[in-house]
Scaffold this motif. Structure first.
Motif: not given
Length: 951
Positions: A386-387, A391-393, A400-403, A439-441
């Protein structure tokens, strides 16, 4: 485990869509059982086999058996083939084995310029002949139509390795897409859909690049869609290289004329143009592609980039299975570090200083379940890449957003689509929409729990400078730090990234050989025993290891540890070449060229110091060789002269004995004749005396006449009348008796020829007389003195050559060189013939001995400081003392380091023991109270004999 994963499509990142579904396997055997064989052949006559002769058992001690085993273990001819296509001309630029302090992007800019120039030349040629570009080096249409499949399958040991790819047809981009566009709204991560190749690791890397604008554009650098030519650049073994392809792509379904099932489905009803309907349904737009495809039906950049990457590695099968980090390195030229979630020391630092800098200083990929194979847990596929896209706070939440590169299959836990955590406000803050698009968080906590490894790739810009150096080295079976090392010098304090890498065998798949290598290193400052840092260890990515730190200016040493792993299931490179030269020539040519270009980096280039040392050693060796040969020839010449002198003396002695014997016999005959005459005369006198009995007065004796009663007649040697014999200075007694034959020489008596007779043996009355050759002393013939022994040669010593001229003339340099050359030719001619192995004697290690050779390179990236790198090899060209031992190289956490602790120095260090013993000898006091000193040469000898124990 690694071989299993490779067979299933590679380690982490090699999962295909179809692999996620369960599959069934069947097993069986057509072999007859033993009973069936017996029944089938029951009428056959029995054959009585003679028992095999008993083998001779070799009895030896356990230690001797161990020593013999290690003697057979290593190859007697170590090395590795570096040029497979020696008869072929290499038209491409030879790779750079050395890069000195250039800008980190200079190699990229040079590759881009070369790539654009290639594309421009191809465009001009195609327009000149009015034809589209057809890639002669990777013609997938010809390859598929003729059943060659070189573009789909790897080079095998003996036959084609089936990849399982079964595309139906090949068409050009213009024949597939209705309105083809290379980019539609730019290249983004959402465009990517993985095809039937197990290259999800590469797709994940592209997803990561697509999330940062401009990165994919740096890979696709030149194209002409009208002509159908595209140029890409990839980072390979420390430098950028270009790749050119045409616009042909694989399709899932065959052409209309070659189809059967699909054509029947189309023709089940009356159609105006069945062939065109078939094309629109099965062979049009992205959905018809066999491999990767873009989400937009008319976008083409992804399948073309995947094709270029497959061509760079030789075929599509070669890019099955891999690591996202390695894909990111190939696409960006960055440096990847493998991080395990359980090894993170400060998770706060990891979040703030690394993850939050994603798409800026770093790129991130991740994977789950790499140790236990395939699985599916809360929407996450194990062994799949996965990639991390973002990344946000926000409001105290770390997300984190992954794909998923498949473009489908998402996380089902907290913050997944439709979970309770989502509110309209959060949807707006994160700009997220629900849908199964891959795509998911997920939260930072869940990220560390669900994913075991992270591939962190550091990016370099113009502020960084890079220096590179490559070399080859032999890797022993034992694992220890190599004698060969790298040194680098830093001009001023700066952050540095140190990368130790080996050749990427994926680019010449099938020719990797029997050995794979695992790398590690540690960094020392020059003159300091303790090391500063060790390389960051990777469990899976073995292509390179890294270390990042800030260093003060100065010189640093990089000690390498290389562990070789041998796979007995693979053939040596030379056997693969032999087995494929006839059947797969074109494939072997392409992969062999990639092999040669890669191994050109490892060619050893001498430094000035090494060149001087080699010439000095060669001169010293040649001088010693000439001296040894001259000494050998002089020794043989002296021996030959000595033997000639001995033979001369023997011949002279034999001649002298023969003459002495002849003289003695002649004198004996004369004496006998004279005696006979004397007797006759005496008899006549006596008869006269008897007649004169009355006469009483004695007849007076004449002068010179011998007395008949008391004296024997004196014989005179005939030699006195011989004018050719020189006078001697020694005297000999007058003979009172007739000369008898000389007795045989006595073996036990030996006296030097030059010594005179002892005084006790000298005759009392001597007079200088002339003598014959018959063994008397002082004789000189042709200027050479004969042995000074008495007549008969009783005391002749045939080993005494002091009277002969024993001087031997010197041997010229030309003669010595000729003898050396002749000796070398004789030694080569005397080599035993190579016989076939004897199965009864040769074991498996003699048939296939240990022969591991690695090509490794060191790259040092430095920021705001110049750096220079050089390789320091052992003294290969100099003669090293056999007693000289290597320095102890143990890590702090090695348990064997206890054996060389300070408290055990005296116990384990022979050098200190010798020093202590020497001190004691220096301090020994004799009885007179004076100190007994050790001789200076002995002291120097003891100092040079010191050695360090290898643990």
């Amino acid at each position: 485990m690694l071989s299993y994963i490779k067979a299933k499509g590679g380690a982490r990142g090699g999962l295909k869509k179809d692999d996620a579904r369960p599959s069934s396997t069947t097993s069986g055997s057509d072999d007859l059982s033993r009973d069936e064989d017996l029944n089938k052949n029951k009428d056959a006559p029995y054959i009585v086999m003679a028992p095999a002769p008993p083998r001779k058992v070799k009895h030896q001690s356990p230690q001797a058996a161990i020593d013999e085993f290690w003697e057979k273990f290593d190859s007697k001819t170590p090395g590795r083939g570096k040029s497979l296509l020696f008869a072929c001309s290499v038209t491409e630029a030879v790779p750079k084995g050395t890069i000195k302090g250039e800008n980190a992007v200079a190699s990229y800019e040079e590759a881009v310029a070369i790539c654009k120039d290639k594309v421009a030349k191809i465009v001009r040629e195609c327009k000149r002949v009015n034809q589209k570009y057809r890639d002669p080096h990777f013609d997938i249409e010809f390859d598929l139509k003729w059943g060659v499949r070189d573009c789909l399958t790897m080079l095998g040991d003996t036959t084609e390795v089936d990849s399982g790819f079964r595309p139906g047809s090949v068409k050009r981009v213009g024949d597939i897409f209705d309105n083809p566009k290379f980019y539609i709204s730019g290249a983004t991560a959402n465009d990517i859909r993985q095809g039937r190749d197990g290259d999800c690791w590469f797709m994940a890397a592209l997803c990561t690049l697509g999330n940062k604008p401009g990165l994919i554009d740096k890979v696709c650098v030149a194209r002409n869609e009208e002509v159908g030519v595209y140029g890409f650049v990839f980072h390979r073994d420390g430098e950028w290289r270009s790749e050119i392809i045409d616009d042909k792509l694989y399709l899932t379904k065959p052409d209309y004329d070659e189809s059967w099932i699909e054509r029947n489905l189309i023709e089940d009803r009356q159609r105006i143009n069945s062939e065109e309907d078939y094309r629109k349904i099965y062979q049009s737009n992205s959905g018809a592609l066999f491999f990767a495809q873009c989400e937009d039906p008319n976008e083409t950049w992804l399948p073309l980039l995947e094709k270029a990457y497959a061509k760079a590695h030789g075929d599509y099968a070669a890019i099955e299975g891999g690591f996202t980090g390695e894909g990111l390195e190939d696409l960006t030229g960055g440096v990847t570090t493998e991080i395990f979630s359980t090894d993170i020391l400060d998770k706060e630092y990891f979040w703030k200083e690394e993850l939050l800098k994603v798409n800026k200083d770093f790129l991130f990929g991740c994977a789950a379940g790499i140790f236990w194979g395939r699985g599916y847990r809360k929407g996450i596929y194990e062994g799949h890449a996965y990639s991390i896209m973002k990344a946000v706070e926000i409001d105290g939440k770390r997300l984190c957003l992954l794909r998923n590169p498949w473009g489908e299959g998402e996380w089902t836990g907290a913050w997944s689509d439709g979970s309770k955590e989502w509110t309209p406000e959060w949807m707006q803050k994160l700009d997220h929409r629900f849908g199964d698009d891959g795509a998911f968080w997920m939260s930072y906590e869940d990220l560390l729990k669900k994913y075991q490894t992270f591939d962190r790739t550091r990016l370099f810009d113009e502020e960084w400078k890079v220096t590179q150096q490559w070399t080859s080295l032999t890797v022993p079976w034992t694992v220890d730090y190599q004698d060969t090392k790298f040194n680098f010098t830093l001009k001023k304090k700066a952050p540095v990234v140190i990368v130790l890498s080996q050749l990427d065998g994926r680019y010449f798949s099938g020719l990797e050989g029997q050995y794979s290598f695992k790398l590690s290193f540690r960094v020392h400052k020059a003159g300091e025993e303790d090391y500063i840092v060790r390389s960051h260890g990777n469990y899976w990515m073995r292509r390179s290891v890294t270390a990042e730190l800030e260093l003060e200016p100065g010189e640093y040493h990089v000690l390498m540890k290389v562990e070789a792993i041998k796979s007995d299931g693979c053939l040596p490179v030379e056997d693969v070449v032999r087995n494929n030269a006839k059947e797969r020539r074109d494939k072997l040519l392409r992969i062999g060229l990639a092999y040669d270009l890669a191994h050109a980096k490892g060619q050893l280039s001498e430094t000035d110091e090494e060149k001087k040392a080699r010439k000095k050693a060669e001169s010293k060796k040649k001088t010693k060789e000439k001296k040894d040969m001259k000494d050998k020839l002089m020794k043989e010449k002296r021996k030959r002269k000595h033997n000639e002198n001995k033979e001369t003396f023997k011949q002279r002695a034999a001649a002298a004995k023969r003459k002495a014997k002849a003289k003695a016999q002649e004198e004996k005959k004369k004496a006998a004749k004279e005696q006979e005459n004397t007797d006759k005369k005496d008899a006549k006198d006596i008869k006269g005396d008897l007649k004169d009995t009355d006469q009483t007065t004695e007849t007076p004796k004449k002068d010179g006449e011998p007395d008949a009663k008391t004296e024997e007649p004196q014989t005179v040697s005939a030699a006195s009348k011989d004018p050719t014999v020189e006078k001697v200075t020694q005297a000999i007694p007058a003979a009172e008796e007739p000369v008898a034959p000389a007795p045989a020489p006595k073996e036990e008596v030996s006296r030097p020829a030059a010594d005179p007779l002892p005084s006790a043996e000298k005759p009392k009355d001597t007079a200088p007389v002339q003598t014959t050759l018959a063994g008397l002393p002082g004789l000189r013939i042709n200027g050479i003195s004969a042995p000074s022994s008495v007549a008969g040669f009783d005391d002749f010593d045939e080993d005494d050559l002091s009277d002969l001229n024993s001087n031997v003339s010197d041997i010229t340099s030309g003669v010595v060189e000729d003898e050396i050359a002749a000796a070398k030719l004789a030694a080569e001619a005397a080599l035993p013939p190579i016989l076939p192995p004897d199965d009864d004697e040769e074991d498996e290690f003699e048939r296939d001995p240990w022969n591991a050779v690695a090509v490794v390179g060191l790259r040092v990236y430095s920021k705001e400081s110049g750096v220079s790198v050089k390789v320091v090899r052992p003294r290969l060209s100099e003669e090293v003392d056999k007693d000289e031992k290597a320095e102890v190289k143990l890590d702090i956490d090695d348990s064997n380091v206890d054996a060389v602790k300070d408290g055990d120095d005296k116990k384990n260090d022979p050098e200190k023991e010798q020093t202590e013993s020497l001190k004691k000898k220096d301090e020994v006091k004799p009885e007179d109270g004076e100190k007994k000193q050790v001789d200076g040469s002995q002291k120097a000898e003891l100092e040079t004999e010191g050695s360090v124990v290898m643990v």
